[in-house]
Design a protein around this motif. Structure first.
Motif, short mmCIF file in Angstrom:
data_model
loop_
_atom_site.label_atom_id
_atom_site.label_comp_id
_atom_site.label_asym_id
_atom_site.label_seq_id
_atom_site.Cartn_x
_atom_site.Cartn_y
_atom_site.Cartn_z
N UNK A 10 0.84 -1.20 0.00
CA UNK A 10 0.00 0.00 0.00
C UNK A 10 0.88 1.25 0.00
N UNK A 11 1.90 1.27 0.84
CA UNK A 11 2.79 2.43 0.91
C UNK A 11 3.51 2.63 -0.41
N UNK A 12 4.04 1.55 -1.00
CA UNK A 12 4.74 1.66 -2.29
C UNK A 12 3.77 2.08 -3.40
N UNK A 13 2.55 1.55 -3.39
CA UNK A 13 1.55 1.95 -4.39
C UNK A 13 1.18 3.42 -4.28
N UNK A 14 1.01 3.89 -3.06
CA UNK A 14 0.69 5.32 -2.86
C UNK A 14 1.85 6.19 -3.33
N UNK A 15 3.06 5.75 -3.05
CA UNK A 15 4.23 6.51 -3.51
C UNK A 15 4.30 6.55 -5.02
N UNK A 16 4.02 5.44 -5.67
CA UNK A 16 4.04 5.39 -7.13
C UNK A 16 2.95 6.27 -7.73
N UNK A 17 1.76 6.20 -7.17
CA UNK A 17 0.65 7.02 -7.67
C UNK A 17 0.94 8.51 -7.47
N UNK A 19 4.09 9.79 -7.37
CA UNK A 19 5.29 10.12 -8.14
C UNK A 19 5.01 10.20 -9.64
N UNK A 20 4.21 9.28 -10.17
CA UNK A 20 3.99 9.22 -11.62
C UNK A 20 3.41 10.51 -12.22
N UNK A 21 2.36 11.11 -11.65
CA UNK A 21 1.84 12.33 -12.28
C UNK A 21 2.83 13.49 -12.26
N UNK A 22 3.84 13.40 -11.43
CA UNK A 22 4.84 14.47 -11.39
C UNK A 22 5.97 14.24 -12.37
N UNK A 23 6.19 13.00 -12.75
CA UNK A 23 7.30 12.66 -13.64
C UNK A 23 6.85 12.58 -15.10
N UNK A 24 5.68 12.04 -15.33
CA UNK A 24 5.20 11.84 -16.71
C UNK A 24 5.17 13.14 -17.52
N UNK A 25 4.70 14.27 -16.98
CA UNK A 25 4.73 15.50 -17.80
C UNK A 25 6.14 15.89 -18.24
N UNK A 26 7.14 15.69 -17.40
CA UNK A 26 8.50 16.03 -17.80
C UNK A 26 9.00 15.12 -18.91
N UNK A 27 8.64 13.86 -18.86
CA UNK A 27 9.04 12.91 -19.91
C UNK A 27 8.35 13.28 -21.23
N UNK A 28 7.08 13.62 -21.17
CA UNK A 28 6.35 13.96 -22.39
C UNK A 28 6.81 15.27 -22.99
#
Length: 109
Positions: A10-17, A19-28
């Motif tokens: 649960x902790x790792x899933x929350x961290x991933x959820x 982290x992803x919206x903050x990293x994906x825009x930079x990659x795109x």
């Protein structure tokens, strides 16, 4: 305290959820070219967010009533805004806000 596999997932899933919206825009953004008008529009987003937070703290909302002004924050914002206009330096703005708020709470309340 014991941590179970379920809690760790649960902790790792929350961290991933988180982290992803903050990293994906930079990659795109690296892969595509954004038009200048969109870039100009995006420069106003932080200012709009800060203004919304500022106004929200100045108003006290109660159900069934019109919003009332939080005078403590209003008085503290006056010297802070003056410092912001004069210096345009975030560090001085924060220091002025902290000093004015602490002075108001010490002397008036």
């Amino acid at each position: 305290m014991e941590i179970t596999v379920y809690s760790l997932l649960i902790i790792l899933g929350c961290g991933l959820v988180t982290w992803l919206p903050r990293v994906i825009p930079f990659v795109l953004v690296r892969k595509i070219r954004i038009p200048d008008i969109v870039l100009r529009f995006l420069t106003y987003v932080p200012l709009c967010i800060l203004t919304a937070l500022f106004v929200q703290s100045l108003l006290i909302a109660r159900e069934g009533q019109l919003p009332q002004i939080n005078y403590e924050y209003l008085y503290a914002s006056i010297p802070t805004i003056l410092v912001a206009v004069i210096t345009k330096n975030l560090m001085w703005i924060v220091i002025a806000g902290i000093i004015s708020m602490s002075a108001i709470r010490y002397f008036l309340y």
